[in-house]
Scaffold this motif. Structure first.
Motif, short mmCIF file in Angstrom:
data_model
loop_
_atom_site.label_atom_id
_atom_site.label_comp_id
_atom_site.label_asym_id
_atom_site.label_seq_id
_atom_site.Cartn_x
_atom_site.Cartn_y
_atom_site.Cartn_z
N ALA A 186 0.83 -1.21 0.00
CA ALA A 186 0.00 0.00 0.00
C ALA A 186 0.86 1.26 0.00
O ALA A 186 0.53 2.24 -0.67
CB ALA A 186 -0.92 -0.01 1.22
N ASN A 187 1.97 1.22 0.75
CA ASN A 187 2.74 2.45 0.95
C ASN A 187 4.11 2.47 0.29
O ASN A 187 4.86 3.43 0.46
CB ASN A 187 2.92 2.71 2.44
N GLY A 188 4.46 1.43 -0.42
CA GLY A 188 5.78 1.43 -1.04
C GLY A 188 6.17 0.05 -1.54
O GLY A 188 5.34 -0.85 -1.65
N VAL A 189 7.45 -0.07 -1.81
CA VAL A 189 7.97 -1.31 -2.40
C VAL A 189 8.93 -1.97 -1.43
O VAL A 189 9.81 -1.31 -0.87
CB VAL A 189 8.71 -1.00 -3.73
N VAL A 190 8.73 -3.27 -1.23
CA VAL A 190 9.66 -4.06 -0.42
C VAL A 190 10.54 -4.85 -1.39
O VAL A 190 10.02 -5.61 -2.21
CB VAL A 190 8.92 -5.02 0.52
N LEU A 191 11.85 -4.67 -1.29
CA LEU A 191 12.78 -5.46 -2.10
C LEU A 191 13.32 -6.60 -1.26
O LEU A 191 13.63 -6.41 -0.07
CB LEU A 191 13.96 -4.61 -2.57
N VAL A 192 13.43 -7.78 -1.87
CA VAL A 192 14.14 -8.87 -1.22
C VAL A 192 15.42 -9.10 -2.03
O VAL A 192 15.36 -9.49 -3.19
CB VAL A 192 13.29 -10.16 -1.18
N ASP A 193 16.55 -8.79 -1.40
CA ASP A 193 17.90 -8.88 -1.97
C ASP A 193 18.16 -7.80 -3.04
O ASP A 193 17.26 -7.37 -3.75
CB ASP A 193 18.20 -10.28 -2.51
N THR A 194 19.44 -7.39 -3.08
CA THR A 194 19.79 -6.23 -3.92
C THR A 194 20.95 -6.51 -4.89
O THR A 194 21.59 -5.57 -5.37
CB THR A 194 20.16 -5.01 -3.04
N LYS A 195 21.21 -7.78 -5.15
CA LYS A 195 22.21 -8.17 -6.15
C LYS A 195 23.63 -7.69 -5.79
O LYS A 195 23.90 -7.31 -4.67
CB LYS A 195 21.82 -7.63 -7.54
N ASN A 196 24.49 -7.75 -6.83
CA ASN A 196 25.88 -7.32 -6.68
C ASN A 196 25.96 -5.80 -6.53
O ASN A 196 24.99 -5.10 -6.85
CB ASN A 196 26.66 -7.73 -7.94
N PRO A 197 27.10 -5.28 -6.08
CA PRO A 197 27.29 -3.83 -6.08
C PRO A 197 27.04 -3.24 -7.47
O PRO A 197 27.27 -3.92 -8.48
CB PRO A 197 28.76 -3.66 -5.67
N ASN A 198 26.58 -2.02 -7.52
CA ASN A 198 26.34 -1.27 -8.77
C ASN A 198 25.12 -1.75 -9.56
O ASN A 198 25.00 -1.46 -10.74
CB ASN A 198 27.58 -1.28 -9.68
N HIS A 249 23.76 -10.68 -3.00
CA HIS A 249 22.38 -10.50 -2.50
C HIS A 249 22.22 -9.21 -1.69
O HIS A 249 21.11 -8.73 -1.51
CB HIS A 249 21.96 -11.71 -1.65
N VAL A 250 23.34 -8.69 -1.18
CA VAL A 250 23.29 -7.47 -0.35
C VAL A 250 24.12 -6.34 -0.96
O VAL A 250 24.21 -5.26 -0.40
CB VAL A 250 23.79 -7.75 1.09
N GLY A 251 24.69 -6.60 -2.14
CA GLY A 251 25.70 -5.71 -2.71
C GLY A 251 25.22 -4.31 -3.03
O GLY A 251 26.01 -3.36 -3.01
N SER A 252 23.93 -4.15 -3.36
CA SER A 252 23.42 -2.83 -3.72
C SER A 252 22.50 -2.25 -2.64
O SER A 252 21.79 -1.27 -2.91
CB SER A 252 22.72 -2.86 -5.08
N ASN A 253 22.54 -2.79 -1.43
CA ASN A 253 21.80 -2.15 -0.32
C ASN A 253 22.14 -0.66 -0.26
O ASN A 253 21.29 0.19 -0.04
CB ASN A 253 22.21 -2.77 1.03
N GLU A 254 23.44 -0.36 -0.43
CA GLU A 254 23.92 1.01 -0.20
C GLU A 254 23.41 2.01 -1.24
O GLU A 254 23.52 3.21 -1.03
CB GLU A 254 25.45 1.02 -0.22
N PHE A 255 22.87 1.51 -2.35
CA PHE A 255 22.31 2.42 -3.36
C PHE A 255 21.07 3.13 -2.83
O PHE A 255 20.77 4.26 -3.22
CB PHE A 255 21.96 1.62 -4.63
N PHE A 256 20.35 2.45 -1.92
CA PHE A 256 19.06 2.96 -1.47
C PHE A 256 19.25 3.86 -0.25
O PHE A 256 20.20 3.67 0.52
CB PHE A 256 18.11 1.79 -1.20
#
Ligand SMILES: [Zn+2]
Length: 292
Positions: free
Chosen positions: A58-70, A99-106
């Motif tokens: 309802a209020n946004g998007v939930v991502l599961v895993d964020t792939k490699n960096p970049n 799986h956690v590599g692009s957490n930092e993009f968000f």
């Protein structure tokens, strides 16, 4: 000056100019998106690493895993093709960089959730060593079970024990009868057993059995690295891992070395299509785990 030498000098000068130029930036990463259920998508991309799920709430998007960096921009570009809502949560299935590599993009305001062991494992990764990257570590962790959001948006997170690592979780989109299983079910084949992060070839089959018994009302499985599969496939992968362990234990009982066990390894016919590339690593790992 001989003609050959002149040509050589011109070519040489040309090369020098080319080499002095800035390296051309790598092609931007491009992801692909496929619909799994209403409001649930799987985002993939060649070279990107693990499968990302995008769940529109309802209020946004939930991502599961964020792939490699970049890969953050590539993920976001695909999310934007299906919704204009912002990313509010990231759930990490386990600690690996693909799986956690692009957490930092968000942005830091995005809430990151993982198992407590994964939180501890991630804190040791070089990806997050710099103080400026600590915001991309989990904000919330749990031990056995946790629910994120509620009602139609509810996501149940389960932990059943060690397997691929010591922090693999099952992310169940309750209303959609779908689970993201991460790399404890990466594909139909021998799993990577990450002993440095608490993985276990002795326990992975048991952990999958506990998941199969403990999770209800799921028919669809987003795998760590393969296609979307069924609940029956997840049950079968558990059986495969138990059969693999049983074969190794039987070899130990008859006094075989790990090399002999590998050479003689034979699993039931129903697993004949399984990728066995990791058997050469997993047999000795199980021997070591059992103190043999
Ligand atoms: Zn992994």
């Amino acid at each position: 000056m001989k003609r050959g030498l002149v040509i050589g000098l011109i070519v040489g000068a040309g090369l020098a100019v080319t080499q002095a130029q800035q390296p051309t930036p790598a092609k931007p990463n491009v992801a692909e998106i496929e619909k799994v259920k209403d409001n649930l998508y799987m985002i993939t991309g060649a070279g990107g690493g693990g499968n990302t799920a995008a769940f529109i709430t309802a209020n946004g998007v939930v991502l599961v895993d964020t792939k490699n960096p970049n890969w953050g921009q590539a993920i976001l570009d695909k999310v934007k093709t299906v919704t204009s809502k912002p990313v509010t949560h990231i759930i990490n299935t386990h600690t690996h960089g693909d799986h956690v590599g692009s957490n930092e993009f968000f942005p830091a305001s995005v809430e990151i959730v993982a198992h407590e062991n994964t939180g501890a494992n991630m804190a040791k990764m070089t990806n997050f060593a710099d103080a400026s990257k600590r915001f991309a570590l989990p904000d919330k962790t749990f031990k056995d079970k946790m629910t994120v959001l509620n009602g139609a948006d509810a996501i149940d997170l389960y932990y059943f024990g060690r397997g691929h690592t010591n922090g693999d979780i099952f992310v169940v989109f309750r209303g959609l009868r779908t689970v993201h299983a991460g790399d404890i079910f990466a594909r139909k084949g021998t799993p990577l057993l990450d002993m440095n992060n608490g993985g276990s070839g002795v326990l992975i089959g048991e952990t999958l059995a506990k998941a199969a018994a403990g999770i209800r009302n799921v028919d669809t499985v987003i795998t760590g690295h393969s296609t979307v599969m069924t609940w029956a496939d997840l049950q079968e992968v558990g059986e495969f891992n138990r059969a693999f362990l049983a074969a190794v234990q039987a070899a130990i009982k008859t006094g075989k070395t790990a090399d002999q066990a590998l050479a003689d390894l034979k699993l039931p016919e129903k697993f004949s299509a399984y990728q066995m590339t990791g058997a050469k690593d997993n047999v000795p790992k199980i021997y070591a785990e059992l103190g043999k």
